[in-house]
Design a protein around this motif. Sequence first.
Motif, PDB file in Angstrom:
ATOM      1  N   ARG A   1      23.566  32.909  20.020  1.00 42.75           N
ATOM      2  CA  ARG A   1      23.540  31.917  19.009  1.00 42.75           C
ATOM      3  C   ARG A   1      24.491  30.306  19.634  1.00 42.75           C
ATOM      4  O   ARG A   1      25.051  30.493  20.592  1.00 42.75           O
ATOM      5  CB  ARG A   1      25.248  32.431  18.130  1.00 42.75           C
TER       6      ARG A   1
ATOM      7  N   TYR B   1      25.902  27.825  19.752  1.00 42.49           N
ATOM      8  CA  TYR B   1      27.321  28.133  18.956  1.00 42.49           C
ATOM      9  C   TYR B   1      27.721  26.829  18.442  1.00 42.49           C
ATOM     10  O   TYR B   1      28.663  26.986  17.442  1.00 42.49           O
ATOM     11  CB  TYR B   1      29.059  28.867  20.190  1.00 42.49           C
TER      12      TYR B   1
ATOM     13  N   GLN C   1      26.617  24.895  16.922  1.00 42.30           N
ATOM     14  CA  GLN C   1      26.674  24.418  15.122  1.00 42.30           C
ATOM     15  C   GLN C   1      28.243  24.882  14.663  1.00 42.30           C
ATOM     16  O   GLN C   1      28.421  24.933  13.498  1.00 42.30           O
ATOM     17  CB  GLN C   1      25.851  24.935  14.231  1.00 42.30           C
ATOM     18  N   ASP C   2      28.919  25.375  15.279  1.00 45.86           N
ATOM     19  CA  ASP C   2      29.821  26.571  14.860  1.00 45.86           C
ATOM     20  C   ASP C   2      31.319  25.391  14.566  1.00 45.86           C
ATOM     21  O   ASP C   2      32.430  25.861  14.364  1.00 45.86           O
ATOM     22  CB  ASP C   2      30.398  27.869  15.174  1.00 45.86           C
ATOM     23  N   TYR C   3      31.030  24.137  15.210  1.00 44.41           N
ATOM     24  CA  TYR C   3      32.346  23.730  15.109  1.00 44.41           C
ATOM     25  C   TYR C   3      31.771  21.971  15.126  1.00 44.41           C
ATOM     26  O   TYR C   3      31.855  20.904  15.831  1.00 44.41           O
ATOM     27  CB  TYR C   3      32.196  23.441  17.173  1.00 44.41           C
TER      28      TYR C   3
ATOM     29  N   SER D   1      34.274  23.159  22.346  1.00 43.76           N
ATOM     30  CA  SER D   1      33.390  23.794  22.102  1.00 43.76           C
ATOM     31  C   SER D   1      33.862  25.528  23.091  1.00 43.76           C
ATOM     32  O   SER D   1      33.935  26.463  22.331  1.00 43.76           O
ATOM     33  CB  SER D   1      32.699  24.065  21.223  1.00 43.76           C
TER      34      SER D   1
ATOM     35  N   GLU E   1      35.142  28.982  22.035  1.00 46.24           N
ATOM     36  CA  GLU E   1      33.974  30.422  22.376  1.00 46.24           C
ATOM     37  C   GLU E   1      34.445  31.593  23.265  1.00 46.24           C
ATOM     38  O   GLU E   1      34.726  32.215  22.825  1.00 46.24           O
ATOM     39  CB  GLU E   1      31.980  30.065  22.659  1.00 46.24           C
TER      40      GLU E   1
ATOM     41  N   LYS F   1      37.510  33.374  21.209  1.00 48.47           N
ATOM     42  CA  LYS F   1      36.764  34.377  20.430  1.00 48.47           C
ATOM     43  C   LYS F   1      36.443  35.027  21.470  1.00 48.47           C
ATOM     44  O   LYS F   1      35.667  36.360  20.590  1.00 48.47           O
ATOM     45  CB  LYS F   1      35.789  33.359  19.604  1.00 48.47           C
TER      46      LYS F   1
ATOM     47  N   ASN G   1      32.919  35.168  22.623  1.00 51.89           N
ATOM     48  CA  ASN G   1      32.104  34.996  22.684  1.00 51.89           C
ATOM     49  C   ASN G   1      30.948  34.413  23.717  1.00 51.89           C
ATOM     50  O   ASN G   1      29.570  34.058  23.781  1.00 51.89           O
ATOM     51  CB  ASN G   1      31.754  33.695  21.655  1.00 51.89           C
TER      52      ASN G   1
END
Lengths: 586, 247
Positions: free
Chosen positions: A261, A263, A265-267, A294, A298, A301, A303
Amino acid sequence: MEIIQTDIAIVGAGGAGLRAAIALAEMDPKLRIALVSKVYPMRSHTCAAEGGAAGVIKSDDSLDLHFNDTVGGGDWLSDQDAVEYFINEAPKELIQLEHWGCPWSREPNGSVAVRPFGGMKIKRTWFAADKSGFHILHTLFQTSLKYPSIQRFDEFFATDLLVDDGRCQGFTALEIRTGQMKQFQAKAVIIAAGGAGRMFPFTTNGAIKTGDGMALAYRAGAPLKDMEFVQYHPTGLPNNGILLTEGCRGEGGILLNKDGRRYLQDYGMGPETPVGQPVLKTMELGPRDRLSQSFWHEQQKGNTVSTRWGDCVLLDMRHLGEKKINERLPLVRDLCISYLGMDPVKEPIPIRPVVHYMMGGIHTDINAATPLPGLFAAGECACVSINGANRLGSNSLTELLVFGRKAAMSALAYMQSGLSTAKDAALAAQAKDSESRIQALFDQPAGQETINGLRQEMMHTMEQGAGIYRTGEGLAATCDKIAELRQRYVGISINDKSRVYNTDLMQALELGSLLDCAEAVAVGARDRKESRGAHQRLDFTARDDQNLLKHSLAYYHPKEPPRIDYLDVVITKSQPGVRDYSGAKK
Amino acid sequence: MSERQIELEVLRYDPEKDSAPRFQTYSVPCLNEWVVLDALNYVKENLDTTLSYRWSCHMAVCGSCGMMINGEPKLACKAFIHEYSDKIRVEPLAHFPIERDLVTVIEDFIGKLSSVKPYLIPKDDKPISAGEFKQTPAELIKFKQYTLCINCMLCYAACPQYGLVPEFVGPAAIALAHRYNQDSRDGGRDARQEVVASNEGVWECSFVGACSEVCPKHVDPAGALQQVKVASTIDWYKEHLMPWVKK
């Protein structure tokens, strides 16, 4: 002790030092210029910069855009008058380098090409493939050879500034090949000796980046400014911290977590942009602080990809194709294959954030002058400040040109302002003290402490307490640890008793510089109770413009931690706002 | 991660103590992904702080760490342990005087580099306000390769002629002169020819090609030397046989 009489002496012969020397030689060919460096000029760390140098040249760009990108990127901690001067001078300096032969990459029509970089709204980064710093450094070094008035002192290690009558009048330096101390007398001194990334264990910085120039000024009473702002570059090779330029993402490389992903875009940097079609100032072209932060999230999490070098994310460049990678990113490909055994043409490259640059440094005003009369500074060792709380990629190469030249102009004006006659006896006494300090390292009987032992403890505590995310508790522990290390440092001795090219001695001196700088970083960070740019506190997560729209100034104390003072940021036209790197902005 | 015990045999020399260079052997636990520089740093940090050598970037761009590794000129930061057996011999760069341990005296090289006028001598003067000189990608490619030299001096250590005739200007300096000669913005070739085309210049080169083989940046100084020779020969013919033709 031999006395070397000069008009203006420069400590450091990387990009900023060379630019200053050339400017001086051009302004007045009769000047006696001493260019003093602990390494040969072409070994300076400017050579490792890859991506490029920012300057407005294209018709779709404007000085205002460069201003806004820089000030917003710096989270409004930049001095806006300095930024304005910088962006105005930037294109001239880059053209000047072109006239000196710098092999900038070109458009088909022969004009200079520009590439996109993180946090920039428009493509404005001049580049020479992915070896921009290397070419800038060699162009400056080779050009400097034209000027007979630039007298080089290669492999001389500056140890102490000489300050008398309230002004800096030179310094002492150790000739490394003989171990002899020399006294450099000067009417003005310019420090251009680079950053101090080596206080951290995982860094893009070469072995020479030990904060010697910062420590020289700091110990002589000039404050260090904004030292708590340390830039992590988001894309370092995980095994040894070698930098993969932001140009990788500028050309279209993407960042993936373990699930593939994008990622970012999630931050707050989404929505996702099409693969291979990078959109400026969002996703992978967000600013370095946000990207590195970021990564940390990750990792929390779970990730990230687990590798034998620790947790990583993936930089995928495969879609760029072999031809583009070879043309635009040849060094990146070579570095990945050589040092990681992986080819970016064929596989995603594991990367993680790595300490890269010190936004802070010797406090200077817009004229590159420090508060200590006669002392000027430019380049990474200085803090003007154009970079604020987070430097935009490709502003630092331009900075060393613009402010290297400015430091030269200011130093010359200062020298011509009518100075009192130097008192030789006073300077000689100080030089003698400096020599005794070095001699003590030889004479001290071997004790428990080793240079490497102290260095490892310093790097460990800096990473623990002063990394990407910080807490009051962690920083307090780091401050205590550094204070303890500074005390223990007083007891170190060197095993190597030879006068000739004694690198044991050099490392002892470099460790002293690093400890001084590290303490300024840790104490500055502990006292800054807010989150801004590269300084992120888990216990103070918001930016506090009410109380902390200010530069920190750390003042040296020989035995105690620095005293921290604050100075208002210069705001001219851009009031602090929200840093929006989402693709939905506008 | 596999680990191997390497016998690192390092040349030591301290002019204050030693009448001649000697070898000292260190037993170093090396990771297979390490380079020889990592092994030297291990020695410096853990076994013997008195060992002296130059290094900085650890990414083959600063040019500091050139040395002889098993008799071949190499950058220590680009000499991979996995390419060697369990015994590695490290010596200072050949053809340069030893200062201390692995550190050589390089003033001769620095002087030669300066002697070829390695800077742009512009064909046309142009103020900064008039903008950049135009240069097409094709014009850039003509000299780009020769801009990549990191001044690591491996080519001087490999060059048999420099070993025999120390006056030889040598591969890197001549390649750099050629770099500026080939630059579309430059008009300084005549000024450089004095050094480059002299007896100590290209004509010393015996075209063994060792310089290009050891170059870590694929600059191909041997190729540059041959191009300079051809161009200088044409100059000579023009001057002596066709004096009416301008160079």
